[in-house]
Design an enzyme around this catalytic site. Structure first.
Site, short mmCIF file in Angstrom:
data_model
loop_
_atom_site.label_atom_id
_atom_site.label_comp_id
_atom_site.label_asym_id
_atom_site.label_seq_id
_atom_site.Cartn_x
_atom_site.Cartn_y
_atom_site.Cartn_z
N HIS A 174 173.68 -32.61 70.11
CA HIS A 174 172.33 -32.98 69.66
C HIS A 174 171.39 -33.29 70.83
O HIS A 174 170.16 -33.26 70.68
CB HIS A 174 172.41 -34.19 68.73
CG HIS A 174 171.28 -34.29 67.75
ND1 HIS A 174 169.99 -33.94 68.06
CD2 HIS A 174 171.26 -34.73 66.46
CE1 HIS A 174 169.21 -34.14 67.01
NE2 HIS A 174 169.95 -34.62 66.03
N ASP A 386 169.34 -14.57 57.64
CA ASP A 386 169.96 -13.35 57.13
C ASP A 386 170.41 -12.48 58.30
O ASP A 386 169.59 -11.86 58.99
CB ASP A 386 168.96 -12.60 56.25
CG ASP A 386 169.53 -11.31 55.67
OD1 ASP A 386 170.70 -10.98 55.96
OD2 ASP A 386 168.80 -10.62 54.94
#
Length: 478
Positions: A174, A386
């Site tokens: 992070h 996608d």
């Protein structure tokens, strides 16, 4: 707020993994050291964050280019190409004597695991939501890889499924990027997988834009994330003693919350206020008990000028607000919503300059509080990733709500489709030792608000002023 049935957590399956390997940038990249921002160096960000993406039958791509292609190979090659413009992610992190974080851009690469899982997507149950069964198998913790320093900054496992679908599980450091930046990197991987020669958004490092310290700090009472004056020492429970549940806010529940207050508020403010109230009242009986709420705010547009498009470092503020159990239970719901609203409004450029100054002069941000922390995933774009076989049927947290020492319970607002209704999913965890009674209180509080607000909107309750849930009775938990 509707409780969502658990994903099939009793499901067990076998995952056959290939040996972990390092994916390096596809081309030679600069060998240099890059300093992270002071915000990147915050103690709260020195952790690993895990995500999961689930895709249906990969053999039925609508794009002939991908028909019959192995998603593992396509994604693996795309990662190598994306690591060229995002070459710092292929490096290793270290800490200086002054406590600043530096990434050594050495091209050592990110960890990648190819796997096959003996399971179908349908076996996970419906609707899909965290936590997921066998999560440790879907994202294998390679020994020695989970350290913040001197370890790969990304771990990616792609598992083929029996049904032809596949699962991508990821773990990221992070300190290098926030959720927006991480999705930006994943979008670059998607674009390379689909044949692009370069990412549509050029990545921007420029961490100095946040690190630049400006004097004259301004302190905000009850909203100061750097303050050491708050000592919230009642750690709720160790991670192994927590139970995860997921709740769904549909349009009817959100409308009911909105109708219960006289002033307009955003969906975020309504849900976070209601969530904080329910979570706190389900945990504590003492009316003088102080409880903490923090939530993440994207600050890219808070600067003047705004941070440049493509900036992928941590650019989130996590302002804090506190209240007692008595204040949350005895005041109108509007009071709780206003606390959230004012906390958001106080995150101004002046606040950010103050934050940068105190971080620089007082050392890395150290927070000593345990409470509830909320992030907003509704517009991050996980469901748009996608790779060529269609959008994921789920994208988001792998393990749902979790407990982080010195931070508390971390949860998120995620876009979700429950049967045919679109709304917001909130996974949340509570201690196991009083699960039945506490979850009963939580659900009763939720349905009390829903029922009373609906009644008010239908003019069924008379002689009601303000919020009908002003006083909430909390039964003895002993």
């Amino acid at each position: 707020m509707t409780e969502i049935n658990d994903t099939n957590m009793s499901l067990t399956f076998k995952v056959t993994r290939q040996a972990p390997e390092l994916i390096c940038p596809a081309r030679l990249t600069p060998y240099e050291s890059k300093e992270l921002s002071d915000l990147d160096s915050a103690k709260d960000f020195r952790l690993q964050s895990s995500l999961i993406l689930l895709y249906r039958n990969s053999t039925k791509s609508l794009n002939p280019y991908f028909s019959g292609c192995d998603p593992v190979k396509v994604i693996k090659d795309a990662i190598a190409k994306a690591l060229v413009p995002y070459y710092p992610l292929a490096g290793r992190l270290r800490e200086t004597r002054e406590g600043k974080l530096v990434v050594e851009c050495n091209g050592d690469g990110v960890l990648f695991i190819e796997a096959d899982a003996d399971v179908t997507l349908d076996e996970f149950g419906q609707p899909l939501h965290p936590p997921f069964p066998c999560s440790d198998e879907l994202l294998y913790d390679v020994p020695g890889s989970s350290e913040v320093f001197h370890s790969p900054l990304l771990l990616i496992q792609v598992s083929r499924l029996k049904c032809g679908g596949f699962i991508i599980a990821l773990r990221g450091n992070h300190t290098m990027t926030d959720g927006i930046g991480f999705v930006q990197f994943l979008n670059a991987v998607v674009e390379f997988a689909r044949g692009a020669q370069c990412p549509s958004i050029t990545p921007v490092w420029m961490r100095h834009l946040i690190s630049d310290s400006i004097p004259n700090p301004s302190h905000y009472r009850n909203h100061d994330v750097c303050s050491d004056s708050y000592e919230y020492t009642d750690t709720p429970s160790p991670p192994d003693d927590l139970v995860n549940k997921s709740f769904f806010f549909g349009s009817a529940q959100i409308a009911s919350l909105r109708q219960s207050i006289p002033r307009s508020s955003t969906t975020f403010e309504l849900i976070v206020a209601h969530l904080w109230r329910c979570h706190a009242l389900s945990l504590y009986n003492d009316p003088q008990k102080t409880v903490i709420l923090r939530f993440a705010i994207n600050i890219r547009s808070k600067y003047n000028p705004s941070l440049p498009t493509g900036y992928y470092g941590n650019a989130i503020a996590t302002p804090m607000v506190e209240a007692t159990i008595a204040e949350l239970s005895e005041n109108p719901f509007q009071y709780v919503v206003d606390l959230v609203k004012r906390t958001k409004e106080n995150v101004t450029e002046e606040y950010l300059k103050s934050l940068a100054d105190r971080t620089e002069n007082d050392g890395r941000i150290a927070r000593k509080l345990d409470g509830l922390a909320v992030t907003d995933h509704r517009r991050l774009g996980f469901k748009c990733l996608d790779f060529g076989w269609g959008r994921p049927i789920y994208g988001g947290f792998l393990r749902g709500s979790r407990f982080v020492p010195n931070v508390g319970c971390i949860t998120c607002l995620a876009p979700f489709k429950h049967f045919r209704e679109f709304g917001v999913l909130v996974p949340i965890c509570l201690p196991r030792f009083a699960t039945k009674r506490q979850w009963t209180i939580l659900i009763l509080l939720a349905w009390t608000v829903f029922y009373v607000c609906t009644a008010v909107s239908a003019n069924k309750l008379k002689n009601v002023t303000g919020d009908p849930t002003r006083k909430i009775y909390i039964p003895d938990q002993n």
